[in-house]
Motif scaffolding. Structure first.
Motif, PDB file in Angstrom:
ATOM      1  N   PHE A   1      52.577  34.308  41.811  1.00  0.00           N
ATOM      2  CA  PHE A   1      52.080  35.514  42.501  1.00  0.00           C
ATOM      3  C   PHE A   1      50.658  35.336  43.016  1.00  0.00           C
ATOM      4  CE2 PHE A   1      50.337  37.039  38.460  1.00  0.00           C
ATOM      5  CZ  PHE A   1      51.274  36.609  37.531  1.00  0.00           C
TER       6      PHE A   1
ATOM      7  N   LEU B   1      41.762  33.210  36.320  1.00  0.00           N
ATOM      8  CA  LEU B   1      42.483  33.221  35.034  1.00  0.00           C
ATOM      9  C   LEU B   1      43.296  31.926  34.864  1.00  0.00           C
ATOM     10  CD1 LEU B   1      43.641  36.949  34.837  1.00  0.00           C
ATOM     11  CD2 LEU B   1      41.994  35.817  33.366  1.00  0.00           C
TER      12      LEU B   1
ATOM     13  N   ARG C   1      49.460  52.961  54.720  1.00  0.00           N
ATOM     14  CA  ARG C   1      48.057  53.230  55.061  1.00  0.00           C
ATOM     15  C   ARG C   1      47.925  53.662  56.526  1.00  0.00           C
ATOM     16  NH1 ARG C   1      45.203  55.139  53.641  1.00  0.00           N
ATOM     17  NH2 ARG C   1      43.237  54.113  54.040  1.00  0.00           N
TER      18      ARG C   1
ATOM     19  N   THR D   1      43.531  36.500  39.700  1.00  0.00           N
ATOM     20  CA  THR D   1      44.538  35.589  39.120  1.00  0.00           C
ATOM     21  C   THR D   1      44.099  34.128  39.185  1.00  0.00           C
ATOM     22  OG1 THR D   1      45.720  35.538  41.232  1.00  0.00           O
ATOM     23  CG2 THR D   1      46.485  37.117  39.601  1.00  0.00           C
TER      24      THR D   1
ATOM     25  N   PHE E   1      45.773  50.903  44.306  1.00  0.00           N
ATOM     26  CA  PHE E   1      45.830  51.052  45.764  1.00  0.00           C
ATOM     27  C   PHE E   1      46.782  52.180  46.146  1.00  0.00           C
ATOM     28  CE2 PHE E   1      47.352  50.055  50.017  1.00  0.00           C
ATOM     29  CZ  PHE E   1      46.203  49.631  50.676  1.00  0.00           C
ATOM     30  N   LEU E   2      47.976  52.183  45.510  1.00  0.00           N
ATOM     31  CA  LEU E   2      48.966  53.225  45.814  1.00  0.00           C
ATOM     32  C   LEU E   2      48.454  54.606  45.414  1.00  0.00           C
ATOM     33  CD1 LEU E   2      52.270  51.444  44.712  1.00  0.00           C
ATOM     34  CD2 LEU E   2      51.593  52.055  47.031  1.00  0.00           C
TER      35      LEU E   2
ATOM     36  N   VAL F   1      46.065  46.464  40.217  1.00  0.00           N
ATOM     37  CA  VAL F   1      45.455  46.538  41.554  1.00  0.00           C
ATOM     38  C   VAL F   1      46.416  47.221  42.529  1.00  0.00           C
ATOM     39  CG1 VAL F   1      44.640  45.164  43.507  1.00  0.00           C
ATOM     40  CG2 VAL F   1      43.934  44.551  41.204  1.00  0.00           C
ATOM     41  N   VAL F   2      47.700  46.840  42.471  1.00  0.00           N
ATOM     42  CA  VAL F   2      48.687  47.450  43.388  1.00  0.00           C
ATOM     43  C   VAL F   2      48.808  48.956  43.117  1.00  0.00           C
ATOM     44  CG1 VAL F   2      51.133  47.508  44.036  1.00  0.00           C
ATOM     45  CG2 VAL F   2      49.990  45.311  43.754  1.00  0.00           C
TER      46      VAL F   2
ATOM     47  N   ALA G   1      46.885  42.484  35.765  1.00  0.00           N
ATOM     48  CA  ALA G   1      45.850  42.773  36.772  1.00  0.00           C
ATOM     49  C   ALA G   1      46.484  42.977  38.148  1.00  0.00           C
ATOM     50  CB  ALA G   1      44.840  41.633  36.822  1.00  0.00           C
ATOM     51  N   THR G   2      47.486  42.153  38.461  1.00  0.00           N
ATOM     52  CA  THR G   2      48.179  42.285  39.756  1.00  0.00           C
ATOM     53  C   THR G   2      48.786  43.682  39.893  1.00  0.00           C
ATOM     54  OG1 THR G   2      48.689  39.925  39.754  1.00  0.00           O
ATOM     55  CG2 THR G   2      50.049  41.313  41.160  1.00  0.00           C
ATOM     56  N   TRP G   3      49.504  44.103  38.852  1.00  0.00           N
ATOM     57  CA  TRP G   3      50.128  45.435  38.903  1.00  0.00           C
ATOM     58  C   TRP G   3      49.090  46.545  38.940  1.00  0.00           C
ATOM     59  CZ3 TRP G   3      54.766  46.390  40.416  1.00  0.00           C
ATOM     60  CH2 TRP G   3      55.758  45.413  40.280  1.00  0.00           C
TER      61      TRP G   3
ATOM     62  N   LEU H   1      48.297  34.426  31.373  1.00  0.00           N
ATOM     63  CA  LEU H   1      49.407  34.797  32.264  1.00  0.00           C
ATOM     64  C   LEU H   1      49.643  36.308  32.224  1.00  0.00           C
ATOM     65  CD1 LEU H   1      51.786  33.948  34.104  1.00  0.00           C
ATOM     66  CD2 LEU H   1      53.157  33.673  32.053  1.00  0.00           C
TER      67      LEU H   1
ATOM     68  N   SER I   1      45.863  55.778  47.911  1.00  0.00           N
ATOM     69  CA  SER I   1      46.560  56.113  49.154  1.00  0.00           C
ATOM     70  C   SER I   1      47.283  57.458  49.021  1.00  0.00           C
ATOM     71  CB  SER I   1      47.570  54.995  49.445  1.00  0.00           C
ATOM     72  OG  SER I   1      47.859  54.939  50.793  1.00  0.00           O
TER      73      SER I   1
ATOM     74  N   GLU J   1      47.479  38.597  31.343  1.00  0.00           N
ATOM     75  CA  GLU J   1      46.315  39.255  31.962  1.00  0.00           C
ATOM     76  C   GLU J   1      46.420  39.224  33.485  1.00  0.00           C
ATOM     77  OE1 GLU J   1      42.882  38.364  28.590  1.00  0.00           O
ATOM     78  OE2 GLU J   1      42.912  37.200  30.427  1.00  0.00           O
ATOM     79  N   ALA J   2      46.804  38.069  34.034  1.00  0.00           N
ATOM     80  CA  ALA J   2      46.919  37.938  35.493  1.00  0.00           C
ATOM     81  C   ALA J   2      48.009  38.859  36.037  1.00  0.00           C
ATOM     82  CB  ALA J   2      47.233  36.488  35.865  1.00  0.00           C
ATOM     83  N   TYR J   3      49.132  38.896  35.336  1.00  0.00           N
ATOM     84  CA  TYR J   3      50.250  39.726  35.780  1.00  0.00           C
ATOM     85  C   TYR J   3      49.886  41.216  35.698  1.00  0.00           C
ATOM     86  CZ  TYR J   3      55.077  41.089  36.434  1.00  0.00           C
ATOM     87  OH  TYR J   3      56.224  41.641  36.924  1.00  0.00           O
TER      88      TYR J   3
ATOM     89  N   VAL K   1      48.791  57.292  56.646  1.00  0.00           N
ATOM     90  CA  VAL K   1      47.679  58.124  56.157  1.00  0.00           C
ATOM     91  C   VAL K   1      46.610  58.260  57.255  1.00  0.00           C
ATOM     92  CG1 VAL K   1      45.788  58.276  54.483  1.00  0.00           C
ATOM     93  CG2 VAL K   1      48.041  57.552  53.717  1.00  0.00           C
TER      94      VAL K   1
ATOM     95  N   ILE L   1      51.292  31.704  36.943  1.00  0.00           N
ATOM     96  CA  ILE L   1      50.395  32.551  37.744  1.00  0.00           C
ATOM     97  C   ILE L   1      50.531  32.181  39.226  1.00  0.00           C
ATOM     98  CG2 ILE L   1      47.938  32.949  38.270  1.00  0.00           C
ATOM     99  CD1 ILE L   1      47.352  32.876  35.302  1.00  0.00           C
TER     100      ILE L   1
ATOM    101  N   MET M   1      42.916  44.398  49.013  1.00  0.00           N
ATOM    102  CA  MET M   1      43.740  44.541  47.814  1.00  0.00           C
ATOM    103  C   MET M   1      44.347  43.204  47.390  1.00  0.00           C
ATOM    104  SD  MET M   1      47.293  46.377  47.102  1.00  0.00           S
ATOM    105  CE  MET M   1      47.994  44.753  47.224  1.00  0.00           C
TER     106      MET M   1
ATOM    107  N   ILE N   1      43.530  40.515  44.091  1.00  0.00           N
ATOM    108  CA  ILE N   1      44.537  39.888  43.210  1.00  0.00           C
ATOM    109  C   ILE N   1      44.306  38.373  43.167  1.00  0.00           C
ATOM    110  CG2 ILE N   1      47.009  39.412  42.913  1.00  0.00           C
ATOM    111  CD1 ILE N   1      47.578  42.175  44.103  1.00  0.00           C
TER     112      ILE N   1
END
Lengths: 236, 75
Positions: A47, A101, A209, A98, B48-49, B44-45, B40-42, B34, B52, B36-38, A212, A44, A90, A94
């Motif tokens: 990232f 966790l 952003r 993370t 956001f996208l 959130v990204v 969650a990261t995707w 691990l 946007s 879950e964390a991975y 936008v 973890i 954002m 994260i």
């Protein structure tokens, strides 16, 4: 920058970020060794830490745009500040997902009021407050200046987060900062790739952003033109 | 393996207690955390996208509509 050149540069950045994502996933899950005491959950880290760095980048962009806006207000500076705060939120989310966790396995609990955790949470809440202010408090000159002041003051917490593990005791690991024990050789490359990838991602999201926000400023101008032309009912 | 094989001690002994492998302190799977964390990261990204992209699409539609009306008004 010319629109066509800007579009090409944006697409290049998007392609680079995507390629970098694929490389870093491969490096984390297939190359990086499993940590001796924590096991696979330590991955973890690759990232979680770059996300914290991404939050710093967004917060710095917010600070830069806000400070510049206070000196001379322009749409571009305001857009940079707003985009920076949203990117900081954002990446902050994260980090806040993370981290706990990882802690669930390493500490046996999701959260402690450790100085770094507390100051990081505070920073995320500052940028959430900024974004909520921009979304709901209107788009007038006074609101934008107030938000810019918050963007400048909010950045004051960033050095506190960074130095909190050195100045105060706590549980948060200190591995790669000064005083830390460092990483095993096979762990360095995935972490560097993680930093590169999240830097590219932060730049990409900031840019998108800002685009936008600039489009929204152009829309406001068009709505004003429509009002002036007597199309106010249609424009409303 | 034959479940009635009496040479297998596991098959004939009745379990009378359960003991944790790691001394009972660990109750969470590192692999699951691990993933879950991975994930969650995707998430959130991508969220956001998506936000946007929707904002940009809404602005583009509104701008197109206004430009058309202004052009009609001027023409």
């Amino acid at each position: 920058m010319r629109p066509r050149l800007a579009n090409a540069a944006f697409l290049t950045l998007l392609a680079l970020t995507t390629a970098s994502m694929l490389v870093v996933v491969q490096a984390i899950f297939l190359q990086a060794p499993v940590e001796r005491t924590m096991g696979i959950v330590q991955k973890i880290f690759y990232f979680h830490v770059p996300s914290a760095y991404g939050m710093y980048l967004g917060a710095f962009a917010c600070f830069l745009g806000s400070a510049a806006f206070l000196v001379r207000p322009t749409h571009g500076r305001d857009a940079l500040a707003k985009a920076g705060a949203e990117v900081a939120v954002m990446f902050g989310l994260i980090v806040m997902i993370t981290g706990p966790l990882w802690a669930a396995k390493a500490w046996g609990r999701y959260w402690t009021w450790d100085p770094r955790l507390t100051t990081s949470l505070l920073s995320v809440l500052i940028y959430v407050a900024y974004s909520v202010l921009r979304a709901f408090a209107g788009d007038g000159e006074a609101e934008r200046k107030f938000a810019a002041a918050l963007g400048v003051l909010g950045a004051a917490n960033l050095p506190i987060i960074h130095y909190s593990v050195q100045k105060w005791s706590g549980q948060h690991p200190r591995v790669i900062s000064s005083g830390g024990g460092g990483l095993a050789p096979g762990m360095v490359q995935p972490l560097i790739l993680g930093f590169v990838t999240f830097t590219l991602l932060a730049c990409l999201l900031l840019w998108s952003r800002v685009r936008v926000e600039k489009a929204r400023a152009r829309l406001n101008e068009l709505e004003q033109a429509a009002l002036d032309a007597g199309l106010e009912e249609d424009a409303a | 393996m034959n479940p009635t094989d009496s040479s297998n001690p596991e098959a004939t002994e009745r379990s009378t207690e359960f003991q944790a492998v790691d001394g009972g302190a660990q109750t969470t799977s590192g692999e699951l955390l691990l993933v879950e964390a991975y994930a969650a990261t995707w998430l959130v990204v991508f969220a956001f996208l998506l936000v946007s992209w929707r904002r940009q699409a809404r602005i583009d539609a509104r701008m197109g509509e206004l430009e058309k009306r202004l052009a009609q008004h001027q023409g």
